[in-house]
Design a protein around this motif. Structure first.
Motif, short mmCIF file in Angstrom:
data_model
loop_
_atom_site.label_atom_id
_atom_site.label_comp_id
_atom_site.label_asym_id
_atom_site.label_seq_id
_atom_site.Cartn_x
_atom_site.Cartn_y
_atom_site.Cartn_z
N ILE A 164 38.21 40.07 34.21
CA ILE A 164 38.46 38.96 35.12
C ILE A 164 37.13 38.52 35.72
N HIS A 165 36.87 37.22 35.70
CA HIS A 165 35.67 36.67 36.33
C HIS A 165 36.03 36.31 37.76
N ILE A 166 35.46 37.08 38.70
CA ILE A 166 35.77 36.92 40.12
C ILE A 166 34.66 36.09 40.76
N ASP A 167 35.06 35.06 41.50
CA ASP A 167 34.11 34.20 42.18
C ASP A 167 33.77 34.80 43.54
N VAL A 168 32.47 34.86 43.85
CA VAL A 168 32.01 35.50 45.08
C VAL A 168 31.06 34.57 45.83
N CYS A 169 31.34 34.39 47.12
CA CYS A 169 30.44 33.68 48.03
C CYS A 169 29.82 34.74 48.93
N ASP A 170 28.50 34.72 49.04
CA ASP A 170 27.83 35.71 49.89
C ASP A 170 28.26 35.63 51.34
N ARG A 171 28.65 34.46 51.79
CA ARG A 171 29.02 34.29 53.20
C ARG A 171 30.51 34.49 53.45
N HIS A 172 31.36 34.11 52.49
CA HIS A 172 32.80 34.07 52.77
C HIS A 172 33.65 34.97 51.90
N GLY A 173 33.05 35.72 51.01
CA GLY A 173 33.80 36.74 50.29
C GLY A 173 34.24 36.37 48.89
N VAL A 174 35.35 36.95 48.50
CA VAL A 174 35.86 36.91 47.14
C VAL A 174 36.99 35.89 47.04
N PHE A 175 36.97 35.13 45.94
CA PHE A 175 38.03 34.16 45.68
C PHE A 175 38.60 34.43 44.30
N LEU A 176 39.91 34.59 44.24
CA LEU A 176 40.61 34.89 42.99
C LEU A 176 41.48 33.70 42.59
#
Length: 67
Positions: free
Chosen positions: A21-33
């Motif tokens: 699974i390719h998980i999207d990550v923002c350094d400021r706001h966390g993980v988005f699935l």
């Protein structure tokens, strides 16, 4: 590959691959699935023992230097 932006701050996110699974990550706001990804990850973690699988795989999200 399309670069996704954080829905909160609109900055570019990076991706980490865990269990296919390719998980999207923002350094400021966390993980988005995306839809269905959480269930897929939970199913995969259960194969390893949920707690062990969870901690061994998701910790890479907070350590960009680990691939």
């Amino acid at each position: 590959m399309e670069v996704k932006t954080c829905p909160v701050c609109h900055q570019a996110m990076y991706q980490k691959e865990i269990k296919g699974i390719h998980i999207d990550v923002c350094d400021r706001h966390g993980v988005f699935l995306d839809r269905g990804e959480l269930q897929h990850l939970a199913d995969e973690f259960k194969k390893e023992g949920f707690t062990e699988g969870f901690s061994n795989n998701l910790r890479v999200l907070w350590r960009p230097d680990i691939s």
